[in-house]
Scaffold this motif. Structure first.
Motif, PDB file in Angstrom:
ATOM      1  N   GLU A 147       0.817  -1.228   0.000  1.00 34.30           N
ATOM      2  CA  GLU A 147       0.000   0.000   0.000  1.00 34.30           C
ATOM      3  C   GLU A 147       0.846   1.270   0.000  1.00 34.30           C
ATOM      4  N   LEU A 148       2.138   1.137   0.246  1.00 33.27           N
ATOM      5  CA  LEU A 148       2.979   2.339   0.354  1.00 33.27           C
ATOM      6  C   LEU A 148       3.961   2.431  -0.816  1.00 33.27           C
ATOM      7  N   PRO A 149       4.217   3.656  -1.297  1.00 32.80           N
ATOM      8  CA  PRO A 149       5.161   3.770  -2.410  1.00 32.80           C
ATOM      9  C   PRO A 149       6.616   3.735  -1.950  1.00 32.80           C
ATOM     10  N   PHE A 150       6.863   3.726  -0.620  1.00 32.98           N
ATOM     11  CA  PHE A 150       8.236   3.770  -0.132  1.00 32.98           C
ATOM     12  C   PHE A 150       8.659   2.380   0.333  1.00 32.98           C
ATOM     13  N   LEU A 151       9.948   2.111   0.237  1.00 30.01           N
ATOM     14  CA  LEU A 151      10.404   0.735   0.450  1.00 30.01           C
ATOM     15  C   LEU A 151      10.643   0.364   1.908  1.00 30.01           C
ATOM     16  N   GLY A 152      10.726   1.350   2.773  1.00 26.46           N
ATOM     17  CA  GLY A 152      11.051   1.055   4.179  1.00 26.46           C
ATOM     18  C   GLY A 152      12.554   1.135   4.394  1.00 26.46           C
ATOM     19  N   VAL A 153      12.935   1.382   5.642  1.00 31.03           N
ATOM     20  CA  VAL A 153      14.360   1.544   5.986  1.00 31.03           C
ATOM     21  C   VAL A 153      15.132   0.279   5.607  1.00 31.03           C
ATOM     22  N   HIS A 154      16.201   0.452   4.833  1.00 28.64           N
ATOM     23  CA  HIS A 154      16.992  -0.700   4.392  1.00 28.64           C
ATOM     24  C   HIS A 154      18.492  -0.382   4.470  1.00 28.64           C
ATOM     25  N   TYR A 155      19.288  -1.400   4.269  1.00 27.43           N
ATOM     26  CA  TYR A 155      20.748  -1.267   4.316  1.00 27.43           C
ATOM     27  C   TYR A 155      21.296  -1.320   2.887  1.00 27.43           C
ATOM     28  N   THR A 156      22.163  -0.379   2.567  1.00 25.50           N
ATOM     29  CA  THR A 156      22.784  -0.360   1.242  1.00 25.50           C
ATOM     30  C   THR A 156      24.284  -0.221   1.380  1.00 25.50           C
ATOM     31  N   ARG A 157      25.019  -1.184   0.875  1.00 25.31           N
ATOM     32  CA  ARG A 157      26.487  -1.015   0.804  1.00 25.31           C
ATOM     33  C   ARG A 157      26.774  -0.228  -0.461  1.00 25.31           C
ATOM     34  N   ARG A 158      27.395   0.933  -0.288  1.00 24.93           N
ATOM     35  CA  ARG A 158      27.640   1.801  -1.442  1.00 24.93           C
ATOM     36  C   ARG A 158      28.960   1.456  -2.120  1.00 24.93           C
ATOM     37  N   THR A 159      29.163   2.096  -3.262  1.00 25.70           N
ATOM     38  CA  THR A 159      30.389   1.791  -4.010  1.00 25.70           C
ATOM     39  C   THR A 159      31.633   2.336  -3.299  1.00 25.70           C
ATOM     40  N   ASP A 160      31.454   3.287  -2.363  1.00 31.28           N
ATOM     41  CA  ASP A 160      32.611   3.775  -1.595  1.00 31.28           C
ATOM     42  C   ASP A 160      32.786   2.981  -0.302  1.00 31.28           C
ATOM     43  N   ASP A 161      32.036   1.864  -0.185  1.00 26.57           N
ATOM     44  CA  ASP A 161      32.129   0.924   0.933  1.00 26.57           C
ATOM     45  C   ASP A 161      31.399   1.361   2.196  1.00 26.57           C
ATOM     46  N   LYS A 162      30.820   2.562   2.188  1.00 30.83           N
ATOM     47  CA  LYS A 162      30.000   2.951   3.341  1.00 30.83           C
ATOM     48  C   LYS A 162      28.740   2.116   3.325  1.00 30.83           C
ATOM     49  N   VAL A 163      28.174   1.859   4.515  1.00 31.39           N
ATOM     50  CA  VAL A 163      26.865   1.189   4.572  1.00 31.39           C
ATOM     51  C   VAL A 163      25.865   2.216   5.083  1.00 31.39           C
ATOM     52  N   ILE A 164      24.920   2.599   4.210  1.00 33.72           N
ATOM     53  CA  ILE A 164      23.920   3.583   4.622  1.00 33.72           C
ATOM     54  C   ILE A 164      22.639   2.860   5.009  1.00 33.72           C
ATOM     55  N   ILE A 165      21.916   3.472   5.950  1.00 33.51           N
ATOM     56  CA  ILE A 165      20.669   2.884   6.441  1.00 33.51           C
ATOM     57  C   ILE A 165      19.586   3.933   6.280  1.00 33.51           C
ATOM     58  N   GLY A 166      18.506   3.578   5.630  1.00 31.22           N
ATOM     59  CA  GLY A 166      17.411   4.500   5.367  1.00 31.22           C
ATOM     60  C   GLY A 166      16.909   4.220   3.975  1.00 31.22           C
ATOM     61  N   PRO A 167      16.119   5.072   3.411  1.00 33.05           N
ATOM     62  CA  PRO A 167      15.606   6.291   4.000  1.00 33.05           C
ATOM     63  C   PRO A 167      14.262   6.054   4.691  1.00 33.05           C
ATOM     64  N   ASN A 168      13.989   6.916   5.701  1.00 35.11           N
ATOM     65  CA  ASN A 168      12.623   6.956   6.199  1.00 35.11           C
ATOM     66  C   ASN A 168      11.790   7.789   5.205  1.00 35.11           C
ATOM     67  N   ALA A 169      10.587   8.128   5.520  1.00 39.20           N
ATOM     68  CA  ALA A 169       9.751   8.913   4.587  1.00 39.20           C
ATOM     69  C   ALA A 169       8.931   9.890   5.418  1.00 39.20           C
ATOM     70  N   VAL A 170       9.555  11.043   5.713  1.00 39.70           N
ATOM     71  CA  VAL A 170       8.955  12.023   6.622  1.00 39.70           C
ATOM     72  C   VAL A 170       8.338  13.160   5.816  1.00 39.70           C
ATOM     73  N   PRO A 171       7.090  13.544   6.118  1.00 39.26           N
ATOM     74  CA  PRO A 171       6.552  14.736   5.467  1.00 39.26           C
ATOM     75  C   PRO A 171       7.507  15.904   5.743  1.00 39.26           C
ATOM     76  N   ALA A 172       8.022  16.535   4.675  1.00 35.62           N
ATOM     77  CA  ALA A 172       9.030  17.595   4.866  1.00 35.62           C
ATOM     78  C   ALA A 172       8.337  18.949   4.925  1.00 35.62           C
ATOM     79  N   PHE A 173       8.907  19.862   5.725  1.00 37.22           N
ATOM     80  CA  PHE A 173       8.295  21.182   5.889  1.00 37.22           C
ATOM     81  C   PHE A 173       8.854  22.168   4.860  1.00 37.22           C
ATOM     82  N   GLY A 174       9.197  21.675   3.697  1.00 37.96           N
ATOM     83  CA  GLY A 174       9.693  22.513   2.614  1.00 37.96           C
ATOM     84  C   GLY A 174      10.215  21.606   1.524  1.00 37.96           C
ATOM     85  N   ARG A 175      10.171  22.082   0.278  1.00 37.49           N
ATOM     86  CA  ARG A 175      10.573  21.211  -0.834  1.00 37.49           C
ATOM     87  C   ARG A 175      12.077  20.958  -0.849  1.00 37.49           C
TER      88      ARG A 175
END
Ligand SMILES: Cc1cc2nc3c(=O)[nH]c(=O)nc-3n(C[C@H](O)[C@H](O)[C@H](O)COP(=O)(O)OP(=O)(O)OC[C@H]3O[C@@H](n4cnc5c(N)ncnc54)[C@H](O)[C@@H]3O)c2cc1C
Length: 398
Positions: free
Chosen positions: A247-275
């Motif tokens: 039902e949601l267009p967002f994938l949920g918080v996940h783990y991604t190993r990037r090409t620079d070897d960092k492991v990022i966690i996210g993204p959440n999906a927060v209504p932002a108070f500005g574009r």
């Protein structure tokens, strides 16, 4: 006339469209980008994952572009020396309901021509020793790419193919002149026969200046990331996703190993108070007022589920322990102390006046214009076939 085709927005959609129009035709093409540096918004602030089409409805444009986009982009990255790691992803199921959902995703993958198979707990543990899960969907075609380097390469290729690139030039007003458009920019007017609006977070506002897209509004959703501290990066080998909620267009918080070897966690999906409110203390009164007054948002929030999701995502934004709890669902040994704040991106999510979060790419075609109103995830993955598709439409309109 200054140009035959003028594209507003130098993100992956605008750049890919410009490149493909230049390759397909002899038309004079230009791209206008308000920032001095490319990749400042969605195209440079994302997870950088190539998503093959297992999570998209069979027959949809999204599914078609995701599957084709994954293989085209791999080829493009290899040809141009853009960092890419072909890790594959595991989508983990934590209970029997999620296991049923994984079976559905596997069927969708088969229909969409994407490779995927269900792996048992033993194989999941071999691939990701620290991941939780009864079983998982393994999609070997998924890959991690450096999206910023990709944006710059697209821009170099577009310019080499003859596309003019105006950086640091904001389009403030669009006037329909009957045969073509006049764009009022911060550096004076530009006239064009054909207009492509690929302005990402501002595409709805520009479209509405010429009477297009009045049934929709962009509602900005911020996606925040943490990253694992260097000595905890070994907790994750590749990419670990939760089972997505259909039902949601967002994938949920996940783990991604990037090409620079960092492991990022996210993204959440927060209504932002500005574009462009990239920090959770940023706000823009005009944008906030626009969102608050939009009937589509109130209809969306009338759903108890959406209200609950919005509340939980806001908590994850302001409370690190809540974010860590979401991260722990997939990798239980991760603690809040292992996480440091990283970057954020903002999704240009189109919401309809009826309160629907539009999941498919949405573009409106006129005789002499195309307005790209919804280029949501996996817009990076889809960018080569999507730009090519729009270029084909422009070629046939001429
Ligand atoms: C947090 C997050 C994670 C994501 N993860 C993934 C992923 O892992 N895989 C994937 O495939 N996709 C992902 N996506 C989606 C993907 O990043 C987007 O679909 C894609 O980048 C959209 O590209 P775009 O060109 O439409 O937008 P943008 O990159 O936002 O480009 C629009 C450009 O228009 C310019 N502009 C705006 N207004 C004006 C104006 N008035 N005048 C001139 N220029 C203007 C902006 O400065 C901007 O550069 C993610 C997105 C986000 C936000």
């Amino acid at each position: 006339m200054d140009h035959d085709v003028l594209i507003v927005g130098g993100g992956v959609v605008g750049l890919s469209t410009g490149l493909h129009v230049a390759r397909r035709t002899d038309l004079d093409v230009a791209i206008v980008e308000k920032e001095h540096h490319l990749a400042s918004h969605q195209s440079g602030r994302n997870s950088g994952v190539l998503h093959p089409g297992f999570n998209y409805e069979p027959g949809s444009l999204k599914a078609q572009f995701a599957t084709e986009g994954t293989s085209r982009m791999k080829e493009y990255c290899h040809e141009n020396g853009i960092p890419i790691e072909e890790f594959g992803v595991v989508v983990s199921a934590l209970d029997t309901r999620e296991e049923t959902r994984l079976e559905e995703l596997k069927e969708q993958a088969d229909e969409n021509g994407a490779e995927a198979r269900i792996i048992d707990r033993k194989e999941l543990t071999e691939r990701e020793p620290n991941a939780r899960g009864r079983s998982a969907l393994y999609a070997p075609e998924a890959a991690s790419v450096d999206s910023q380097q990709y944006v710059y390469q697209l821009a170099r290729d577009a310019q080499a193919a003859g596309v003019a690139l105006y950086l640091g030039t904001e389009v403030e007003r669009i006037t329909d002149r009957g045969s073509g458009y006049r764009l009022g920019t911060t550096h004076g007017p530009l006239d064009t026969r054909f207009l492509v609006n690929a302005a990402g977070l501002y595409a709805d506002r520009l479209a509405q200046q010429v009477g297009v897209g009045e049934d929709y509004q962009i509602v900005p959703f911020r996606g925040e990331y943490y990253e694992l501290v260097p000595d905890k990066r070994s907790l994750v080998n590749t990419m670990i996703y939760p089972t997505p909620d259909p039902e949601l267009p967002f994938l949920g918080v996940h783990y991604t190993r990037r090409t620079d070897d960092k492991v990022i966690i996210g993204p959440n999906a927060v209504p932002a108070f500005g574009r462009e409110a990239y920090d959770n203390t940023d706000f823009d009164l005009g944008d906030l007022g626009d969102t608050a007054q939009y009937e589509g948002v109130w209809k969306l929030l009338a759903s108890p589920k959406m209200l609950q999701v919005a509340g939980s995502e806001l908590h994850k934004s302001y409370r690190k322990d809540r974010f860590a709890r979401a991260a722990k669902r997939l990798v239980p040994s991760v603690t809040a102390d292992d996480l440091v704040k990283s970057f954020a991106g903002i999704r240009a999510q189109i919401v309809s006046n009826d309160g629907e979060l539009v999941k498919d790419p949405l573009f409106v075609e006129e005789a002499d214009a195309i307005h790209v109103l919804n280029a949501v995830s996996p817009g990076l993955t889809a960018s080569l076939p999507f730009g090519d598709h729009l270029a084909e439409r422009i070629e046939s309109a001429y």
